[in-house]
Design a protein around this motif. Structure first.
Motif, mmCIF file in Angstrom:
data_model
loop_
_atom_site.group_PDB
_atom_site.id
_atom_site.type_symbol
_atom_site.label_atom_id
_atom_site.label_comp_id
_atom_site.label_asym_id
_atom_site.label_seq_id
_atom_site.Cartn_x
_atom_site.Cartn_y
_atom_site.Cartn_z
ATOM 1 N N HIS A 4 -28.035 36.429 20.686
ATOM 2 C CA HIS A 4 -28.355 35.409 19.692
ATOM 3 C C HIS A 4 -29.396 35.926 18.711
ATOM 4 N N TYR A 5 -30.395 36.629 19.201
ATOM 5 C CA TYR A 5 -31.438 37.194 18.352
ATOM 6 C C TYR A 5 -30.816 38.175 17.360
ATOM 7 N N ASP A 11 -27.684 37.928 10.250
ATOM 8 C CA ASP A 11 -27.185 36.966 9.264
ATOM 9 C C ASP A 11 -28.285 36.339 8.412
ATOM 10 N N ARG A 12 -29.458 36.116 8.985
ATOM 11 C CA ARG A 12 -30.586 35.529 8.253
ATOM 12 C C ARG A 12 -30.197 34.249 7.515
ATOM 13 N N GLY A 13 -29.492 33.381 8.203
ATOM 14 C CA GLY A 13 -29.071 32.104 7.616
ATOM 15 C C GLY A 13 -27.559 31.986 7.552
ATOM 16 N N CYS A 14 -27.110 30.898 7.018
ATOM 17 C CA CYS A 14 -25.684 30.591 6.926
ATOM 18 C C CYS A 14 -24.962 31.659 6.101
ATOM 19 N N LEU A 39 -24.630 28.785 15.947
ATOM 20 C CA LEU A 39 -23.848 29.976 16.269
ATOM 21 C C LEU A 39 -22.386 29.567 16.377
ATOM 22 N N ASP A 40 -21.523 30.297 15.682
ATOM 23 C CA ASP A 40 -20.092 29.991 15.711
ATOM 24 C C ASP A 40 -19.324 31.164 16.294
ATOM 25 N N ILE A 54 -20.705 37.764 22.073
ATOM 26 C CA ILE A 54 -21.334 39.016 21.655
ATOM 27 C C ILE A 54 -21.522 38.954 20.144
ATOM 28 N N ALA A 55 -22.468 39.718 19.632
ATOM 29 C CA ALA A 55 -22.793 39.642 18.206
ATOM 30 C C ALA A 55 -21.575 39.899 17.318
ATOM 31 N N ALA A 56 -20.659 40.739 17.757
ATOM 32 C CA ALA A 56 -19.477 41.073 16.950
ATOM 33 C C ALA A 56 -18.479 39.922 16.843
ATOM 34 N N THR A 57 -18.708 38.829 17.560
ATOM 35 C CA THR A 57 -17.788 37.687 17.491
ATOM 36 C C THR A 57 -18.480 36.407 17.023
#
Length: 89
Positions: A4-5, A11-14, A39-40, A54-57
């Protein structure tokens, strides 16, 4: 939590504006200043099923754009996948 971090830092925002999604950020009830981020799972298969966390998804979306992506997944899922490919290919 580390995943999540990583997503929040990346992304630093939407990310909606970066993939061409229309409208100002907000909640599911409409535009607002400084809405909370969600988180989507870009490629969730519906009915409560989700891809791996995972971050890639995952991407960050405000509630308004998260709802838009969910309701118009055929339009926005490919754009979000392209965004992820730029970071993980």
């Amino acid at each position: 939590k580390e995943v999540h971090y990583e997503v929040y830092i990346r992304d630093r925002g939407c990310v909606a504006a970066r993939v061409g999604m229309p409208g100002s950020c907000g909640s599911q009830f409409g535009p607002q200043s400084n809405p909370p981020m969600e988180l989507d799972h870009v490629n969730g298969s519906g009915l409560g099923n989700r891809g791996p966390s995972i971050a890639a998804t995952l991407v960050l979306l405000c509630g308004l754009h998260h709802r838009m992506k969910t309701e118009q997944a055929r339009i926005w899922r490919p754009a979000l996948n392209e965004y992820l490919k730029k970071h993980y290919s």
